[in-house]
Design a protein around this motif. Structure first.
Motif, PDB file in Angstrom:
ATOM      1  N   CYS A  71      58.673  52.628  65.590  1.00  0.00           N
ATOM      2  CA  CYS A  71      58.074  51.353  65.206  1.00  0.00           C
ATOM      3  C   CYS A  71      57.789  50.532  66.468  1.00  0.00           C
ATOM      4  CB  CYS A  71      59.010  50.608  64.268  1.00  0.00           C
ATOM      5  SG  CYS A  71      60.315  49.721  65.117  1.00  0.00           S
ATOM      6  N   PRO A  72      57.060  49.424  66.375  1.00  0.00           N
ATOM      7  CA  PRO A  72      56.757  48.633  67.576  1.00  0.00           C
ATOM      8  C   PRO A  72      58.018  48.007  68.186  1.00  0.00           C
ATOM      9  CG  PRO A  72      55.333  48.004  65.742  1.00  0.00           C
ATOM     10  CD  PRO A  72      56.385  48.899  65.179  1.00  0.00           C
ATOM     11  N   GLY A  73      59.020  47.760  67.360  1.00  0.00           N
ATOM     12  CA  GLY A  73      60.298  47.274  67.877  1.00  0.00           C
ATOM     13  C   GLY A  73      60.202  45.963  68.641  1.00  0.00           C
ATOM     14  N   CYS A 133      57.738  43.035  67.801  1.00  0.00           N
ATOM     15  CA  CYS A 133      58.072  42.571  66.467  1.00  0.00           C
ATOM     16  C   CYS A 133      59.156  41.504  66.516  1.00  0.00           C
ATOM     17  CB  CYS A 133      58.558  43.755  65.644  1.00  0.00           C
ATOM     18  SG  CYS A 133      59.114  43.270  64.027  1.00  0.00           S
ATOM     19  N   LEU A 168      61.110  40.583  64.207  1.00  0.00           N
ATOM     20  CA  LEU A 168      62.294  40.869  63.402  1.00  0.00           C
ATOM     21  C   LEU A 168      63.263  41.826  64.088  1.00  0.00           C
ATOM     22  CD1 LEU A 168      60.479  41.444  59.987  1.00  0.00           C
ATOM     23  CD2 LEU A 168      61.440  39.329  60.860  1.00  0.00           C
ATOM     24  N   ALA A 169      62.843  42.392  65.209  1.00  0.00           N
ATOM     25  CA  ALA A 169      63.602  43.474  65.828  1.00  0.00           C
ATOM     26  C   ALA A 169      65.005  43.050  66.261  1.00  0.00           C
ATOM     27  CB  ALA A 169      62.841  44.002  67.037  1.00  0.00           C
ATOM     28  N   SER A 190      63.664  53.186  64.536  1.00  0.00           N
ATOM     29  CA  SER A 190      63.330  51.845  64.042  1.00  0.00           C
ATOM     30  C   SER A 190      64.102  50.811  64.850  1.00  0.00           C
ATOM     31  CB  SER A 190      63.743  51.657  62.577  1.00  0.00           C
ATOM     32  OG  SER A 190      63.216  52.636  61.746  1.00  0.00           O
ATOM     33  N   GLY A 191      63.466  49.667  65.077  1.00  0.00           N
ATOM     34  CA  GLY A 191      64.110  48.607  65.846  1.00  0.00           C
ATOM     35  C   GLY A 191      64.999  47.688  65.017  1.00  0.00           C
ATOM     36  N   CYS A 192      65.008  47.871  63.703  1.00  0.00           N
ATOM     37  CA  CYS A 192      65.939  47.133  62.844  1.00  0.00           C
ATOM     38  C   CYS A 192      65.980  47.801  61.483  1.00  0.00           C
ATOM     39  CB  CYS A 192      65.553  45.652  62.706  1.00  0.00           C
ATOM     40  SG  CYS A 192      64.182  45.356  61.579  1.00  0.00           S
ATOM     41  N   ASN A 231      64.779  47.207  58.736  1.00  0.00           N
ATOM     42  CA  ASN A 231      63.603  47.273  57.873  1.00  0.00           C
ATOM     43  C   ASN A 231      62.981  48.664  57.858  1.00  0.00           C
ATOM     44  OD1 ASN A 231      63.485  44.669  56.762  1.00  0.00           O
ATOM     45  ND2 ASN A 231      62.883  43.904  58.770  1.00  0.00           N
ATOM     46  N   ALA A 232      63.329  49.457  58.845  1.00  0.00           N
ATOM     47  CA  ALA A 232      63.049  50.890  58.794  1.00  0.00           C
ATOM     48  C   ALA A 232      61.578  51.263  58.867  1.00  0.00           C
ATOM     49  CB  ALA A 232      63.678  51.503  57.539  1.00  0.00           C
ATOM     50  N   CYS A 233      60.787  50.468  59.589  1.00  0.00           N
ATOM     51  CA  CYS A 233      59.373  50.809  59.726  1.00  0.00           C
ATOM     52  C   CYS A 233      59.208  52.159  60.416  1.00  0.00           C
ATOM     53  CB  CYS A 233      58.634  49.750  60.524  1.00  0.00           C
ATOM     54  SG  CYS A 233      58.752  48.117  59.775  1.00  0.00           S
TER      55      CYS A 233
END
Ligand code: HEM
Ligand code: SF4
Lengths: 162, 553
Positions: free
Chosen positions: B416-418, B422, B424-425, B457-459, B461-463
């Motif tokens: 993910c962009p992390g 992002c 939210l990361a 994923s950076g958090c 939310n699991a993108c």
């Protein structure tokens, strides 16, 4: 209700009004679903004169009112926040499953950018939130000239019209 | 591919005009921030850490050379010269200016593209197998069904304000699943029943995020013409009864869990009985109309594995390696499916430059009938390449940095962009991906390891789909510092499973070593030909845990 419109115009004079559960019911009263269910027998007469309406909270479904819808001249559906989209389903079910023909009013956090969808789901009266511009709101009903899905104004989806 | 008629185009043009008006009212102060938010989201615009992000829809991952050139022009004119392909087959721009978004959307509309429903609590872009229509093992081409769902879900008047976003994925291959249908709100498996009729097996309530859940079947066979009414019934139940008090409990998976799948199936069935024979039932005419857009192109009659191709394979080991990894079998003799990798070393997974995008458009026109597909693994596909021209294509792809021969291998990561982009990361994810690419860059070693899905994923939310990675990496915040938690054993295929957390998290610079220990453990334990996942499932979690953390005393 200063900011009441239908799909064509501003409604300046309107007899309908909300009546709390403790207050006496007069003509053109809009009452809660609970009260309607509790006092249905007494209220049927007034309802049949087309002078009684019921208000549904967003957690009250069309199926809770069910066939009773036919007895009412007006049903109001609450949008406590514009992001709460339950009322769209309630409206469609009342119109399409129960065949409700009376006035269907969107109440509460009713904003310009929701009107097109609301109309498609069968609403024909909109108690706009106070700050909404009436002209912008009326213009919003013409946002799209094409729609893919069936809706209350035309039960045929585009693939049956294409 | 599907080509718009006047209705589709008119609708899209009206959408652009609508958003232009909304943007003007917003900039005029007539729409407060909070109310503009869902409007911009429904046009693909997020506001992230440094700038807005515009997510453009690629319906079920299929687009053409002209559309790719338009995306390249947007990257050049409105962004910093690159774009990012996401795990949902869409493409994202990280640096557009908010006020310019209506102009970008207008440019997209001119080539039948848009950002409709790429964000927001509505029905999102439907995804499917990137090899749809060209793989021999599918029951039927899933794309017409995806297009039918696309049209039905576009500006659906009843479902624009659902409790939460809603994702539908379609798969038509019996024993492989490149669309991860079991981790979607609705997963549709296209099947044939005993009578030979086409229909759907329907799963609901899958999803990742904070509460990862594998979807459950609520109907084993639904007839072809009942697709839309049944979807309508499911989402109607969700719209009425899904939780709205807590956004982390608002997905349909939580409703299905609370009701139990049997009760959910009953409610859907009751609702469906009321509408199933209505006007929304699909007609043969409509099915035929849409299917006609996806008929097989005029393939040439070619010999399979022509001599020149075999010669090139024999002469050039690097080419042979690329073919082995990145080229897949096509249903038509003499043709091949080519995967262009967006995972070259030093490059954030899924990122492409405007120059590469133009080059890909050229390659598509020159070698693959002008069409391109984007994949859930963040790569691109040219689906109709003649085998006799593979060598030529490979050379050109290589010159453009698109021929990293690692498809499906360790370094073909989803990421993910992390924290780089992002808001939210908890942690950055791109630098972890890069460190792993740098550490494991020996092709012989990577090929020897074989297929491994590593997802970051950076958090929670699991993108980056870390739950379904064979190796999953999740960024966590530990007293303000960036740490990474590892899970093993996830899979998004037709044997879908969720990974199990290995143990305490690690600092970023420890990550390559930790991954190395996991890989060594696999190599030490594998029995001939076993994949990483097979070894893990057989040898068990503890073996890997001890390899990383040591044996408890
Ligand atoms: C940088 C901006 C982004 C933000 C703010 C963002 C935000 C989120 C959030 C909040 C969720 C969880 C939603 C939920 O569980 O209800 C989510 C899920 C997801 N996002 Fe993102 N995301 C971003 C970028 C991306 C990118 C670049 C991709 C693709 C690589 C992506 C793919 C997904 C996927 C596949 C899910 C999982 C959906 C599921 O739970 O089933 N997102 N995103
Ligand atoms: S997983 Fe978290 S950090 Fe990564 S893009 Fe999604 S929300 Fe952002």
């Amino acid at each position: 209700m200063a900011n009441l419109i239908n799909t064509e115009q501003h409604i300046e004079q309107d007899p309908w009004h909300w009546v709390d559960d403790e207050q006496a019911i007069d003509e053109f009263a809009i009452i809660s679903l609970e009260r309607w269910q509790a006092q249905q027998t007494e209220l049927k007469g007034q309802a049949l004169e087309h002078k009684l309406g019921v208000h549904l909270r967003s957690d009250q479904t069309a199926d809770q009112l069910g066939e009773d819808a036919h007895l009412l001249a007006l049903i109001s559906i609450d949008f406590p926040k514009f992001t709460d989209g339950r009322g769209y389903t309630t409206a469609r079910l009342l119109r399409q499953t129960y065949g409700y023909q009376g006035e269907l009013q969107a109440s509460g956090d009713v904003l310009i950018d929701q009107l097109f969808y609301m109309k498609r789901c069968g609403f024909n009266r909109f108690a706009l939130r106070e700050d909404q511009d009436i002209q912008d709101a009326l213009d919003a009903f013409a946002t799209f000239s094409v729609t893919y899905q069936s809706d209350v104004s035309d039960p045929r989806p585009l693939f049956r019209r294409r | 591919m599907y080509v718009y008629d006047q209705y589709d185009q008119q609708l899209l043009n009206e959408r652009v005009a609508q958003f232009r008006g909304q943007m003007a009212r917003y900039l005029d102060g007539k729409i407060p921030e909070e109310e503009f938010l869902p409007l911009r989201l429904q046009n693909g615009i997020y506001v992230q850490r440094y700038a807005p992000m515009l997510r453009v829809a690629i319906p079920y991952g299929l687009f053409n050379a002209q559309q790719m050139r338009t995306l390249a022009s947007i990257a050049r004119d409105y962004d910093k010269g690159y774009a990012h392909f996401s795990t949902r087959q869409n493409v994202q721009f990280n640096w557009p200016a908010l006020e310019q978004c209506p102009d970008i959307l207008e440019r997209l509309a001119a080539v039948q593209m848009h950002a409709v429903q790429t964000s927001g609590n509505c029905i999102r872009n439907t995804t499917t197998d990137e090899f749809a229509g060209v793989t021999a093992d599918e029951v039927v081409d899933p794309r017409p069904y995806c297009e039918i769902i696309r049209q039905w879900s576009t500006f659906h008047p009843e479902f624009a304000y659902l409790p939460r976003k809603f994702k539908i994925a379609v798969n038509a291959v019996p024993d492989a699943d490149r669309a991860a249908v079991q981790v979607h709100d609705i997963g549709i498996q296209i099947v044939r029943n005993e009578q030979g009729d086409i229909g759907y097996r329907v799963m609901v309530g899958g999803g990742l995020g904070r509460t990862p859940i594998i979807g459950t079947e609520i109907r084993s066979f639904l007839a072809e013409e009942d697709l839309l009414t049944y979807l309508q019934a499911i989402i109607r139940i969700y719209n009425q009864f899904g939780r709205r008090d807590n956004k982390y409990k608002a997905r349909i998976k939580i409703l299905v869990k609370a009701l139990g799948p049997e009760r959910m199936a009953e409610l859907v069935e009751e609702e469906w009985q009321r509408i199933k024979d209505g006007e929304d039932k699909l007609t043969t005419a409509e099915l035929d109309r849409v299917k006609a857009h996806f008929t097989a192109p005029a393939y040439r009659t070619l010999e399979a594995n022509p001599a020149s191709y075999q010669q090139a394979l024999a002469d050039d080991a690097a080419f042979a390696r690329w073919v082995q990894r990145n080229v897949r079998e096509h249903k038509q003799p003499g043709y091949a499916i080519v995967n262009l990798s967006l995972k070259q070393k030093g490059n954030a997974p899924g990122d492409v430059t405007a120059e590469q995008m133009d080059a890909i458009a050229d390659l598509a026109e020159e070698f693959s009938l002008g069409e391109i597909r984007s994949t859930h693994q963040q790569n691109l596909v040219l689906a109709d390449v003649e085998q006799q021209r593979l060598y030529e294509l490979w050379q050109q792809a290589k010159a453009n940095g698109l021929a990293t021969p690692t498809l499906g291998l360790l370094t073909d990561m989803i990421c993910c962009p992390g924290g780089d982009f992002c808001a939210l990361a908890n942690a950055k994810s791109i630098p972890v991906a890069e460190a792993i690419q740098v550490r494991f860059d020996d092709l012989d070693y990577l090929h020897d390891l074989g297929e491994i899905d590593l997802n970051i994923s950076g958090c929670m939310n699991a993108c980056g789909h870390h739950h379904v990675g064979n190796i999953g990496v999740l960024g966590v915040d530990k007293k303000g510092e960036e740490f990474y938690q590892i899970s093993l054993g996830g899979s998004s295929g037709n044997d879908a499973s969720l990974g199990k957390i290995l143990g305490p998290s690690f600092a970023r610079d420890a990550m390559p070593d930790v991954i190395a220990k996991i890989l060594d453990c696999y190599v030490a334990n594998r029995i001939d030909g076993e994949s990483f996942l097979e070894t893990y499932r057989r040898a068990g979690h503890t073996v890997f845990k001890e390899a990383v953390y040591g044996k408890p005393d």
